[in-house]
Design an enzyme around this catalytic site. Structure first.
Site, mmCIF file in Angstrom:
data_model
loop_
_atom_site.group_PDB
_atom_site.id
_atom_site.type_symbol
_atom_site.label_atom_id
_atom_site.label_comp_id
_atom_site.label_asym_id
_atom_site.label_seq_id
_atom_site.Cartn_x
_atom_site.Cartn_y
_atom_site.Cartn_z
ATOM 1 N N TRP A 129 0.860 -1.191 0.000
ATOM 2 C CA TRP A 129 0.000 0.000 0.000
ATOM 3 C C TRP A 129 0.898 1.243 0.000
ATOM 4 O O TRP A 129 1.847 1.308 0.798
ATOM 5 C CB TRP A 129 -0.898 -0.040 1.246
ATOM 6 C CG TRP A 129 -1.869 1.097 1.355
ATOM 7 C CD1 TRP A 129 -2.641 1.617 0.358
ATOM 8 C CD2 TRP A 129 -2.180 1.841 2.540
ATOM 9 N NE1 TRP A 129 -3.418 2.639 0.849
ATOM 10 C CE2 TRP A 129 -3.147 2.795 2.188
ATOM 11 C CE3 TRP A 129 -1.736 1.785 3.860
ATOM 12 C CZ2 TRP A 129 -3.684 3.690 3.100
ATOM 13 C CZ3 TRP A 129 -2.268 2.670 4.780
ATOM 14 C CH2 TRP A 129 -3.241 3.609 4.400
ATOM 15 N N ASP A 210 -1.340 -5.903 9.275
ATOM 16 C CA ASP A 210 -2.353 -4.921 8.864
ATOM 17 C C ASP A 210 -3.571 -5.692 8.357
ATOM 18 O O ASP A 210 -3.480 -6.413 7.365
ATOM 19 C CB ASP A 210 -1.760 -4.034 7.757
ATOM 20 C CG ASP A 210 -2.730 -2.942 7.301
ATOM 21 O OD1 ASP A 210 -3.836 -2.852 7.883
ATOM 22 O OD2 ASP A 210 -2.383 -2.187 6.371
ATOM 23 N N LYS A 245 -13.669 -0.872 5.565
ATOM 24 C CA LYS A 245 -14.239 -1.651 4.468
ATOM 25 C C LYS A 245 -15.225 -2.692 4.980
ATOM 26 O O LYS A 245 -16.275 -2.912 4.384
ATOM 27 C CB LYS A 245 -13.120 -2.351 3.687
ATOM 28 C CG LYS A 245 -12.399 -1.454 2.721
ATOM 29 C CD LYS A 245 -11.202 -0.776 3.326
ATOM 30 C CE LYS A 245 -10.548 0.172 2.340
ATOM 31 N NZ LYS A 245 -9.441 0.916 2.932
HETATM 32 C C1 LMR Z 1 -6.863 2.497 -0.657
HETATM 33 O O1 LMR Z 1 -5.851 1.793 -0.556
HETATM 34 O O2 LMR Z 1 -7.286 2.931 -1.726
HETATM 35 C C2 LMR Z 1 -7.651 2.817 0.574
HETATM 36 O O3 LMR Z 1 -7.147 2.159 1.674
HETATM 37 C C3 LMR Z 1 -7.840 4.267 0.774
HETATM 38 C C4 LMR Z 1 -6.624 4.964 1.254
HETATM 39 O O4 LMR Z 1 -6.683 5.571 2.320
HETATM 40 O O5 LMR Z 1 -5.606 4.938 0.558
#
Ligand code: LMR
Length: 395
Positions: A129, A210, A245
């Site tokens: 992420w 996570d 989510k």
């Molecule tokens: C994402 O990965 O799109 C979501 O978790 C929103 C974010 O805060 O980035």
């Protein structure tokens, strides 16, 4: 002094919201931010959430402060949802937890607690992420990288991961996605979780897990099976949970942080550090989202309704995956791997330039790393999407 500042680049994910709003093409396709949407492009408030809100509205008698620890009833119920009744009982007071302002704050505070405890670095799998490194790095931990997923071959690089972590130093943390890997949708299998747990424990590493998509992969229990394997044998661990989510509560900033220590006393000390870190960051978490989750999980009928709705969301994502793989094949593009991946995301093998072409020429929005939000695909645009992807990817 403010003229000393330099403009920061826009957020790689959230900036897509504004870009999309500014694009007036009626056939634009939003595969950007990780938000669940239905066939009509809406992110509905779940039925059970609406019911809980009505109940809370009628019953709430005060807006007085809660403490930094937040809603203890919420945290206890989330603990059971994540770790299960049996494991949660076994861990007992060795595991402390508190409500955090979303999964993001849980990650930040988890990093903070580790830093205060003397941890120096955290391993992350590439790709991860986009915000993992900035948010955890903000606590002063150095980030070390291992390979995790190769978009070109669509495979998890488990051997590379194990060999990199085999060289990790005792006391380093290892960030793991519990399920529905963001951005790839490629999760570890249970045997891999077992092997990884053995390595992590043997080398004295600290799992930092996570969990942001429980229930959107294979099921509420299935999605935490690997996490439980890792935690069962762990002397110490940090687990950051988001309910954005799972309960569709994105803007309500609803999450929790769990700290597992070698004994109850140490867990209490770790908790006090987490709470001080929360106090100086944002004082206390917002109440509403946590109150909703607590109200839903306390009530059998609301809980059933929530499980049903979450199950329907999961089934829709799975079926979209299959349809996209089929339609892409019909258009002459191989997206077969998307079928079996889990959760909201898959990551296509696209260069940043190809992503920008998709945006500018075709009105298809995704972050620059080629991540697509499967939930954002509307059934009537799926053929058009497959064709647009083929045009850009086949070049
Ligand atoms: C994402 O990965 O799109 C979501 O978790 C929103 C974010 O805060 O980035």
């Amino acid at each position: 002094m403010l003229e000393n500042l330099k403009t920061e680049p826009p957020d790689p994910i959230l900036s897509l919201i504004d870009m999309l709003r500014a694009d007036k093409r009626p056939d634009k396709i939003d595969l950007g931010v990780g938000v669940y949407v239905d066939d009509f492009g809406r992110t509905p408030v779940m039925e059970a959430v609406k019911k809980a809100e009505k109940k809370l509205y009628g019953e709430q008698t005060s807006k007085a402060y809660v403490a930094s620890i937040g809603d203890a009833g919420f945290t206890a119920l989330v603990r059971e949802l994540v770790f299960g009744e049996a494991l949660s009982k076994t861990l007992g007071a060795r595991m402390a937890g508190f409500q955090a302002a979303g999964g993001m704050a849980a990650l930040r505070l988890g990093g903070e607690v580790l830093k205060r405890a003397g941890c120096e670095s955290v391993w992350m799998g590439r790709p991860t992420w986009a915000i993992h490194a900035p948010v955890i790095g903000a606590s002063g931990l150095a980030v070390r990288w291992h390979d995790y997923f190769d978009p070109a071959t669509q495979t998890v690089q488990f051997d590379a991961m194990m060999s990199a972590l085999g060289g990790a130093k005792k006391g380093e943390a290892v960030l793991l996605h519990a399920c529905c890997h963001n951005p790839s949708g490629a999760d570890l299998g249970i045997a891999q979780w077992r092997a990884l747990a053995e390595l992590v424990h043997q080398r004295g590493l600290i799992p930092f897990i996570d969990l942001a998509y429980q229930g959107l992969g294979d099921g509420i229990e299935e999605d935490v099976a690997g996490l439980r394997v890792m935690i069962e044998a762990a002397p110490e661990a940090v687990v950051a949970v988001s309910e954005s989510k799972t309960f569709g509560l994105y803007r309500e900033r609803t999450g929790a942080l769990f700290l597992l220590a070698k004994d109850a006393q140490t867990a209490g000390v770790a908790l006090s550090n987490g709470l001080v870190a929360a106090r100086v960051a944002y004082s206390m978490p917002p109440d509403h989202g946590a109150a909703i989750v607590r109200t839903v999980l306390e009530d059998e009928a609301m809980k059933r309704s929530w499980r049903r709705e979450l199950g329907a969301m999961r089934a829709r994502i799975k079926s979209l995956r299959a349809v996209l793989a089929d339609r892409a094949a019909a258009a002459g593009l191989d997206l077969e791997s998307v079928r079996g991946q889990r959760g909201m995301f898959s990551m296509l093998s696209l260069t940043p330039e190809q992503v920008l072409t998709l945006r500018a020429t075709h009105g298809v929005y995704m972050p620059e790393n080629g991540r697509i939000n499967i939930a954002g695909i509307s059934p009537e645009r799926i053929d058009a999407l497959a064709e647009k992807l083929r045009q850009v990817m086949a070049r």
